[in-house]
Motif scaffolding. Sequence first.
Motif, PDB file in Angstrom:
ATOM      1  N   GLN A 170       0.829  -1.205   0.000  1.00 55.05           N
ATOM      2  CA  GLN A 170       0.000   0.000   0.000  1.00 55.05           C
ATOM      3  C   GLN A 170       0.861   1.251   0.000  1.00 55.05           C
ATOM      4  N   SER A 171       0.399   2.246  -0.734  1.00 55.83           N
ATOM      5  CA  SER A 171       1.088   3.531  -0.772  1.00 55.83           C
ATOM      6  C   SER A 171       0.684   4.348   0.450  1.00 55.83           C
ATOM      7  N   THR A 173      -1.139   6.773   0.484  1.00 54.44           N
ATOM      8  CA  THR A 173      -2.561   7.133   0.364  1.00 54.44           C
ATOM      9  C   THR A 173      -3.467   5.907   0.468  1.00 54.44           C
ATOM     10  N   GLN A 175      -3.477   3.255  -1.294  1.00 59.26           N
ATOM     11  CA  GLN A 175      -3.780   2.614  -2.568  1.00 59.26           C
ATOM     12  C   GLN A 175      -2.994   1.301  -2.662  1.00 59.26           C
ATOM     13  N   ASP A 177      -1.251  -1.887  -4.328  1.00 60.28           N
ATOM     14  CA  ASP A 177      -0.614  -2.382  -5.556  1.00 60.28           C
ATOM     15  C   ASP A 177      -1.024  -3.845  -5.698  1.00 60.28           C
TER      16      ASP A 177
END
Length: 231
Positions: A170-171, A173, A175, A177
């Motif tokens: 996860q980033s 933010t 999000q 992957d």
Amino acid sequence: MILHPHTTCSVVVLWGSCPLKNRVIQYTEKQMDHSLDLYTYRVSCMVVELISSAIGDLVQGVYHENSSSAEEGNLSVASWEDQTFLSHGALLAKSCQAAMELARHNTEAQTLAYQYGKHLALGHKLNSDLQPFVKSGSDPAVFSLDSAPVVFHRLIVGPERWLHQLQQTQSVTKQTDYSKLRRLIKTEQGVSQAADLCSYHGNKALEAIRLFPLSEARSALENIASAIMKF
């Protein structure tokens, strides 16, 4: 007044099934004076009860799907099957049973039809969940964190390692992957275990339908059950 989500779900179930059931039964009662005999009336009411309960199961299953937390990793395989049956299998299973009732087949045939529909639906959902992990392509599809391969994977690696893997993919933010997460999941046996469970349900569906006499209809239903075991 603010309704609790569980209360809201219950209201939706009641609103979606009871009025429908009552309207159909009222219609059937009116037809009694014209063309329906007592047996047909009884069968019609039983079919309405089956489909009505299936609608309730469906709403309950969708509610539980939406309220569960995939990141917590607290969904067991048995819970996944129970939840999936409610949201994906109950309507098909009870529709198969209702078809046997309408055709005036005995209780044994109705039970076999129910089992066929149940296992077919679970096998189909497993096959669908497996597709992002088994199909070839440069752009991996986004998959649910409550899909069967992920559920098996979480049970294999444990909650702490699962949360660590999520954080890795996860980033800042949040999000995910999914390409990276898919590679991590495929390093363990979750995908193969989900495939084994899919084959189990496909074979159970075949086992149920093969107890019916040989016919073109049975052959077609066998082909459907066999197809869900192909990835």
